[in-house]
Design a protein around this motif. Structure first.
Motif, PDB file in Angstrom:
ATOM      1  N   GLY A   1      24.699  48.471 -75.974  1.00 55.35           N
ATOM      2  CA  GLY A   1      24.053  49.645 -75.210  1.00 55.35           C
ATOM      3  C   GLY A   1      23.132  50.431 -76.188  1.00 55.35           C
ATOM      4  N   ARG A   2      22.928  50.261 -77.429  1.00 56.79           N
ATOM      5  CA  ARG A   2      21.999  50.806 -77.873  1.00 56.79           C
ATOM      6  C   ARG A   2      20.490  50.787 -77.389  1.00 56.79           C
ATOM      7  NH1 ARG A   2      25.053  48.417 -82.370  1.00 56.79           N
ATOM      8  NH2 ARG A   2      26.401  50.051 -82.762  1.00 56.79           N
ATOM      9  N   ASP A   3      20.336  49.820 -76.788  1.00 52.77           N
ATOM     10  CA  ASP A   3      18.916  49.576 -76.300  1.00 52.77           C
ATOM     11  C   ASP A   3      18.861  49.793 -74.907  1.00 52.77           C
ATOM     12  OD1 ASP A   3      17.667  48.929 -78.992  1.00 52.77           O
ATOM     13  OD2 ASP A   3      18.282  46.850 -78.695  1.00 52.77           O
ATOM     14  N   ALA A   4      20.000  50.235 -74.308  1.00 57.57           N
ATOM     15  CA  ALA A   4      19.987  50.465 -72.824  1.00 57.57           C
ATOM     16  C   ALA A   4      19.068  51.730 -72.264  1.00 57.57           C
ATOM     17  CB  ALA A   4      21.401  50.594 -72.318  1.00 57.57           C
ATOM     18  N   GLU A   5      18.569  51.659 -71.087  1.00 55.70           N
ATOM     19  CA  GLU A   5      17.770  52.816 -70.601  1.00 55.70           C
ATOM     20  C   GLU A   5      18.852  53.170 -69.465  1.00 55.70           C
ATOM     21  OE1 GLU A   5      13.681  53.359 -68.543  1.00 55.70           O
ATOM     22  OE2 GLU A   5      14.695  51.870 -67.647  1.00 55.70           O
ATOM     23  N   VAL A   6      18.914  54.624 -69.496  1.00 57.79           N
ATOM     24  CA  VAL A   6      19.908  55.306 -68.344  1.00 57.79           C
ATOM     25  C   VAL A   6      19.067  56.173 -67.850  1.00 57.79           C
ATOM     26  CG1 VAL A   6      22.104  56.398 -68.119  1.00 57.79           C
ATOM     27  CG2 VAL A   6      22.076  54.620 -69.734  1.00 57.79           C
ATOM     28  N   MET A   7      18.978  56.070 -66.420  1.00 57.95           N
ATOM     29  CA  MET A   7      18.576  57.203 -65.527  1.00 57.95           C
ATOM     30  C   MET A   7      19.628  57.579 -64.764  1.00 57.95           C
ATOM     31  SD  MET A   7      14.888  55.593 -64.739  1.00 57.95           S
ATOM     32  CE  MET A   7      15.142  54.009 -64.243  1.00 57.95           C
ATOM     33  N   ASP A   8      20.037  58.907 -64.660  1.00 58.05           N
ATOM     34  CA  ASP A   8      21.290  59.248 -63.979  1.00 58.05           C
ATOM     35  C   ASP A   8      21.176  60.718 -63.843  1.00 58.05           C
ATOM     36  OD1 ASP A   8      21.612  59.996 -66.684  1.00 58.05           O
ATOM     37  OD2 ASP A   8      23.676  60.207 -66.487  1.00 58.05           O
TER      38      ASP A   8
ATOM     39  N   ALA B   1      26.206  59.083 -61.709  1.00 62.80           N
ATOM     40  CA  ALA B   1      25.746  58.128 -61.195  1.00 62.80           C
ATOM     41  C   ALA B   1      24.286  57.905 -61.308  1.00 62.80           C
ATOM     42  CB  ALA B   1      25.692  58.189 -59.516  1.00 62.80           C
ATOM     43  N   GLY B   2      23.719  56.662 -61.547  1.00 57.84           N
ATOM     44  CA  GLY B   2      22.306  56.459 -61.902  1.00 57.84           C
ATOM     45  C   GLY B   2      22.195  54.981 -61.987  1.00 57.84           C
ATOM     46  N   ILE B   3      21.093  54.646 -62.799  1.00 55.53           N
ATOM     47  CA  ILE B   3      20.442  53.391 -62.873  1.00 55.53           C
ATOM     48  C   ILE B   3      20.419  53.066 -64.330  1.00 55.53           C
ATOM     49  CG2 ILE B   3      18.342  51.939 -62.936  1.00 55.53           C
ATOM     50  CD1 ILE B   3      17.492  54.028 -60.432  1.00 55.53           C
ATOM     51  N   VAL B   4      21.022  51.933 -64.726  1.00 57.71           N
ATOM     52  CA  VAL B   4      21.187  51.441 -65.981  1.00 57.71           C
ATOM     53  C   VAL B   4      20.418  50.212 -66.135  1.00 57.71           C
ATOM     54  CG1 VAL B   4      22.621  50.417 -67.790  1.00 57.71           C
ATOM     55  CG2 VAL B   4      23.480  52.528 -66.485  1.00 57.71           C
ATOM     56  N   ARG B   5      19.622  49.945 -67.534  1.00 59.06           N
ATOM     57  CA  ARG B   5      18.714  48.794 -67.531  1.00 59.06           C
ATOM     58  C   ARG B   5      18.815  48.625 -68.735  1.00 59.06           C
ATOM     59  NH1 ARG B   5      13.611  51.309 -64.818  1.00 59.06           N
ATOM     60  NH2 ARG B   5      13.695  50.043 -62.763  1.00 59.06           N
TER      61      ARG B   5
END
Length: 163
Positions: free
Chosen positions: A95-102, A120-124
């Motif tokens: 997960g170190r490079d994950a993008e989280v928008m929540d 809740a949100g979006i994970v890339r």
């Protein structure tokens, strides 16, 4: 169902005061959300995790559109002050490079029906995009927040199995 107490409640209040019910019920019905009708007696809507995911899927579609405000809005979601999903995912090896928008939410009340710690949100990550919604009926406390972060980490680590 969980009722949200959001850290951005001032912005939410301004939006609600300006637009209130204009088109709300028809908008959520178009999204397939059937459990969150506008209730004039309650400030925050109540809904289930599945409906939350549908709302975030709509947000994802908007964020991937050509609307001029999408970059600004995505940045706001990336910088939320409280993010149980981000805390959980960034603590995993992948997960170190994950993008989280929540957007996290929490509330504690003497009535157990009004206790919740949610996010809740979006994970890339890894070229894939996921919508994640976690809702609990736990009262807000450090343990409940850690539980949501741990669940987010577990879901993230299990994402390939769940696909």
């Amino acid at each position: 169902k969980a009722q949200f107490q959001v850290e951005g409640k001032n912005a939410y209040g301004m939006l609600r005061n300006q637009y209130d019910s204009e088109g709300y019920d028809s908008w959520i019905a178009e999204l397939g959300v059937t459990d969150a009708p506008r209730d004039p007696l309650s400030w925050y809507p109540t809904y289930c995790a599945q409906s939350s995911a549908k709302l975030w899927l709509n947000a994802l579609n908007y964020l991937e559109s050509d609307e001029p405000s999408t970059g600004w809005l995505a940045e706001q979601f990336r910088q939320t002050r409280t993010s149980f999903i981000r805390d959980g995912i960034l603590g995993t090896e992948d997960g170190r490079d994950a993008e989280v928008m929540d957007k996290a939410g929490w509330i504690s009340d003497s009535d157990p029906a009004y206790n919740a710690v949610c996010d809740a949100g979006i994970v890339r990550a890894g070229g894939r995009t996921y919508v994640m919604s976690i809702m609990t009926s736990q009262p807000d406390c450090a343990e409940a927040r850690a539980n949501v972060a741990a669940l987010a980490a577990t879901l993230f680590e299990a994402r390939e199995i769940l696909e």
